[in-house]
Design a protein around this motif. Structure first.
Motif, PDB file in Angstrom:
ATOM      1  N   UNK A  81       0.868  -1.170   0.000  1.00  0.00           N
ATOM      2  CA  UNK A  81       0.000   0.000   0.000  1.00  0.00           C
ATOM      3  C   UNK A  81       0.908   1.224   0.000  1.00  0.00           C
ATOM      4  N   UNK A  82       0.450   2.306  -0.650  1.00  0.00           N
ATOM      5  CA  UNK A  82       1.305   3.496  -0.621  1.00  0.00           C
ATOM      6  C   UNK A  82       1.103   4.309   0.663  1.00  0.00           C
ATOM      7  N   UNK A  83       0.223   3.856   1.551  1.00  0.00           N
ATOM      8  CA  UNK A  83       0.026   4.574   2.829  1.00  0.00           C
ATOM      9  C   UNK A  83       1.161   4.319   3.820  1.00  0.00           C
ATOM     10  N   UNK A  84       1.777   3.142   3.757  1.00  0.00           N
ATOM     11  CA  UNK A  84       2.813   2.785   4.739  1.00  0.00           C
ATOM     12  C   UNK A  84       4.018   2.172   4.052  1.00  0.00           C
ATOM     13  N   UNK A  85       5.168   2.326   4.721  1.00  0.00           N
ATOM     14  CA  UNK A  85       6.362   1.649   4.219  1.00  0.00           C
ATOM     15  C   UNK A  85       6.908   0.710   5.293  1.00  0.00           C
ATOM     16  N   UNK A  86       7.770  -0.177   4.879  1.00  0.00           N
ATOM     17  CA  UNK A  86       8.364  -1.134   5.810  1.00  0.00           C
ATOM     18  C   UNK A  86       9.018  -0.375   6.966  1.00  0.00           C
ATOM     19  N   UNK A  87       8.809  -0.818   8.166  1.00  0.00           N
ATOM     20  CA  UNK A  87       9.420  -0.172   9.333  1.00  0.00           C
ATOM     21  C   UNK A  87       8.481   0.799  10.032  1.00  0.00           C
ATOM     22  N   UNK A  88       7.416   1.219   9.369  1.00  0.00           N
ATOM     23  CA  UNK A  88       6.457   2.129  10.017  1.00  0.00           C
ATOM     24  C   UNK A  88       5.828   1.447  11.233  1.00  0.00           C
ATOM     25  N   UNK A  89       5.515   2.260  12.248  1.00  0.00           N
ATOM     26  CA  UNK A  89       4.776   1.752  13.411  1.00  0.00           C
ATOM     27  C   UNK A  89       3.315   2.170  13.225  1.00  0.00           C
ATOM     28  N   UNK A  90       2.409   1.218  13.408  1.00  0.00           N
ATOM     29  CA  UNK A  90       0.983   1.490  13.173  1.00  0.00           C
ATOM     30  C   UNK A  90       0.155   0.964  14.342  1.00  0.00           C
ATOM     31  N   UNK A  91      -1.089   1.436  14.415  1.00  0.00           N
ATOM     32  CA  UNK A  91      -2.019   0.897  15.406  1.00  0.00           C
ATOM     33  C   UNK A  91      -3.367   0.654  14.757  1.00  0.00           C
ATOM     34  N   UNK A  92      -4.110  -0.279  15.316  1.00  0.00           N
ATOM     35  CA  UNK A  92      -5.441  -0.584  14.798  1.00  0.00           C
ATOM     36  C   UNK A  92      -6.014  -1.762  15.544  1.00  0.00           C
ATOM     37  N   UNK A  93      -7.239  -2.114  15.168  1.00  0.00           N
ATOM     38  CA  UNK A  93      -7.874  -3.310  15.740  1.00  0.00           C
ATOM     39  C   UNK A  93      -7.393  -4.508  14.922  1.00  0.00           C
ATOM     40  N   UNK A  94      -6.634  -5.354  15.562  1.00  0.00           N
ATOM     41  CA  UNK A  94      -6.019  -6.475  14.839  1.00  0.00           C
ATOM     42  C   UNK A  94      -6.239  -7.767  15.619  1.00  0.00           C
ATOM     43  N   UNK A  95      -6.169  -8.918  14.912  1.00  0.00           N
ATOM     44  CA  UNK A  95      -6.350 -10.193  15.618  1.00  0.00           C
ATOM     45  C   UNK A  95      -5.166 -10.512  16.534  1.00  0.00           C
ATOM     46  N   UNK A  96      -5.446 -11.360  17.541  1.00  0.00           N
ATOM     47  CA  UNK A  96      -4.386 -11.780  18.457  1.00  0.00           C
ATOM     48  C   UNK A  96      -3.486 -12.782  17.727  1.00  0.00           C
ATOM     49  N   UNK A  97      -2.570 -12.219  16.925  1.00  0.00           N
ATOM     50  CA  UNK A  97      -1.602 -13.012  16.159  1.00  0.00           C
ATOM     51  C   UNK A  97      -0.265 -12.311  16.244  1.00  0.00           C
ATOM     52  N   UNK A  98       0.805 -13.066  16.095  1.00  0.00           N
ATOM     53  CA  UNK A  98       2.121 -12.420  16.036  1.00  0.00           C
ATOM     54  C   UNK A  98       2.266 -11.605  14.752  1.00  0.00           C
ATOM     55  N   UNK A  99       1.804 -12.170  13.648  1.00  0.00           N
ATOM     56  CA  UNK A  99       1.872 -11.484  12.351  1.00  0.00           C
ATOM     57  C   UNK A  99       0.488 -11.505  11.718  1.00  0.00           C
ATOM     58  N   UNK A 100       0.090 -10.362  11.133  1.00  0.00           N
ATOM     59  CA  UNK A 100      -1.214 -10.303  10.457  1.00  0.00           C
ATOM     60  C   UNK A 100      -1.070  -9.574   9.132  1.00  0.00           C
ATOM     61  N   UNK A 101      -1.910  -9.930   8.202  1.00  0.00           N
ATOM     62  CA  UNK A 101      -2.072  -9.117   6.988  1.00  0.00           C
ATOM     63  C   UNK A 101      -3.295  -8.241   7.236  1.00  0.00           C
ATOM     64  N   UNK A 102      -3.145  -6.930   7.047  1.00  0.00           N
ATOM     65  CA  UNK A 102      -4.259  -6.027   7.370  1.00  0.00           C
ATOM     66  C   UNK A 102      -4.436  -5.009   6.266  1.00  0.00           C
ATOM     67  N   UNK A 103      -5.683  -4.598   6.070  1.00  0.00           N
ATOM     68  CA  UNK A 103      -5.940  -3.551   5.086  1.00  0.00           C
ATOM     69  C   UNK A 103      -5.349  -2.244   5.591  1.00  0.00           C
ATOM     70  N   UNK A 104      -4.548  -1.603   4.772  1.00  0.00           N
ATOM     71  CA  UNK A 104      -3.842  -0.381   5.197  1.00  0.00           C
ATOM     72  C   UNK A 104      -4.831   0.699   5.637  1.00  0.00           C
ATOM     73  N   UNK A 105      -5.993   0.755   5.005  1.00  0.00           N
ATOM     74  CA  UNK A 105      -6.949   1.831   5.331  1.00  0.00           C
ATOM     75  C   UNK A 105      -7.504   1.704   6.753  1.00  0.00           C
ATOM     76  N   UNK A 106      -7.361   0.541   7.370  1.00  0.00           N
ATOM     77  CA  UNK A 106      -7.863   0.366   8.738  1.00  0.00           C
ATOM     78  C   UNK A 106      -6.804   0.631   9.815  1.00  0.00           C
ATOM     79  N   UNK A 107      -5.627   1.079   9.400  1.00  0.00           N
ATOM     80  CA  UNK A 107      -4.546   1.311  10.367  1.00  0.00           C
ATOM     81  C   UNK A 107      -4.198   2.789  10.434  1.00  0.00           C
ATOM     82  N   UNK A 108      -3.707   3.221  11.588  1.00  0.00           N
ATOM     83  CA  UNK A 108      -3.224   4.603  11.729  1.00  0.00           C
ATOM     84  C   UNK A 108      -1.734   4.554  12.043  1.00  0.00           C
ATOM     85  N   UNK A 109      -1.031   5.560  11.524  1.00  0.00           N
ATOM     86  CA  UNK A 109       0.405   5.636  11.773  1.00  0.00           C
ATOM     87  C   UNK A 109       0.659   6.151  13.189  1.00  0.00           C
ATOM     88  N   UNK A 110       1.690   5.609  13.842  1.00  0.00           N
ATOM     89  CA  UNK A 110       2.093   6.073  15.169  1.00  0.00           C
ATOM     90  C   UNK A 110       3.449   6.751  15.004  1.00  0.00           C
TER      91      UNK A 110
END
Ligand code: NDP
Length: 332
Positions: A81-110
């Motif tokens: 996604x062009x909203x985020x790049x590798x290394x960015x810190x983000x927050x959002x409602x995510x599943x209890x998983x170590x790694x998740x694939x998430x839609x960029x539009x549902x995340x906010x940058x921290x």
């Protein structure tokens, strides 16, 4: 390998370790418009208990045998996604998983330069905003008034008390241990704090509130709430935020009815969900951020280490294990 924690059964009464199931799974892959994120910090919150029941509420129940989900701070490890790049810190409602694939539009940058990243799910996130809008929009404390807050040493309550102090109120907290009481009085400047596990709460409250109660920020419900409601002043306001003492009851609790004290005091009791104020979140985060930077709001975080310990951290909320916001650190 990836890991996840599922809801294994719908608890009756207090959840146990058997409520949860931990398992290893394949790593996810990100599709176009998605990012792959690594969980760094995970928030456990009392409201999640309600989502474990198969009942209608303001959020749908968690599905059985599917991962639970909640507020998470994560690092982007791959971006489509062009909203985020590798290394960015983000927050959002995510599943209890170590790694998740998430839609960029549902995340906010921290922004890690502004404040520690954990604050995005604490004092500058959902709990802080709950305190801010519940107290200021509904409670509307005025200088010299008495504000009582239950669950006072938790993520929401500790911020409520400090905002009420900023507004010039006299603040009385209710919490469950001597350590918490010392912290609220000595570190956060609460005027009085009552240990609800010791002695008669109603008597202690009467003594702590000689001029009655103008605002009651309600986090716990049950007998504590009954005691506060008996001391309301004319035109008192009650932001009804939570009822943690009732979340694990197997039988419905029937207490004294509140209509009479509300009626005879022309008092207001209003339930709210923090999302009701979503359009004003930027204002709340800005103000809370300024108060934190100025040292007017202090915060504490109780951090349990290790993804496998998420259930233990969640269960601890119902035993008062946390001072301030309960988090789980999953990765550096
Ligand atoms: P906390 O950080 O306050 O953690 C929960 C605390 O509740 C525990 O530490 C414990 O402290 C206290 N507690 C647990 N069981 C009982 C009990 N039986 N009687 C009295 N106190 C108890 O959680 P949050 O700050 O995240 O949440 C506080 C409340 O706000 C909850 O009711 C939650 O559901 C609600 N909430 C509502 C929101 C909304 O949008 N309306 C949003 C966020 C939270 P102690 O040692 O003092 O017992």
């Amino acid at each position: 390998m990836n890991e996840q924690i599922l809801l294994a059964e719908r608890p009756k009464g207090m959840p146990t370790k058997d409520t949860f199931k931990y398992e290893k799974i394949e790593m996810p892959t990100a599709k176009e418009g998605e990012v792959l994120v690594q969980t760094l910090y995970l928030s456990v919150d009392p409201y999640m208990r309600g989502r474990m029941n198969d009942t209608k509420s303001y959020v749908p129940p968690f599905e059985l045998n599917a991962p639970l989900a909640g507020g998470i701070v994560a690092r982007v490890t791959e971006s489509k996604s062009d909203r985020f790049k590798e290394g960015d810190i983000v927050t959002g409602m995510l599943p209890w998983k170590r790694y998740s694939a998430a839609e960029a539009k549902n995340l906010q940058k921290v922004d890690p330069e502004l404040a520690p990243i954990t604050t995005a799910i604490g004092v500058l996130g959902m709990p802080g905003l709950t305190a801010y809008f519940g107290l200021l929009e509904i409670g509307q404390p005025k200088e010299g008034e008495t504000v009582v807050v239950s669950g006072a040493a938790g993520a929401v309550g500790s911020v409520v008390g400090q905002i009420a102090k900023i507004k010039g109120a006299r603040v009385v907290g209710i919490a469950g241990s001597e350590d918490k009481i010392a912290y609220l009085k000595d570190e956060l400047g609460f005027d009085e704090v009552i240990n609800y596990k010791k002695g008669n709460v109603k008597e202690a409250l009467k003594e702590a509130c000689p001029n009655g109660v103008d605002v009651y920020f309600e986090n716990v419900g049950g007998e504590i709430s009954d005691a506060v409601v008996s001391l309301l002043n004319k035109f008192a306001r009650i932001p009804l935020c939570g009822q943690i003492s009732l979340y694990n009851l197997e039988k419905q609790d029937v207490g004294p009815r509140v209509q009479t004290p509300l009626l005879i005091n022309s008092a207001l009791m209003k339930g709210f969900i923090v999302a009701d104020y979503a359009d004003k979140f930027p204002e709340g985060i800005k103000q809370l951020g300024e108060w934190v930077q100025q040292g007017k709001i202090k915060y504490s975080e109780n951090i349990v280490e290790g993804f496998e310990n998420v259930p233990e951290a969640f269960l601890g909320l119902f035993e008062g294990a946390n001072l301030g916001k309960q988090l789980v650190k999953v990765a550096e």
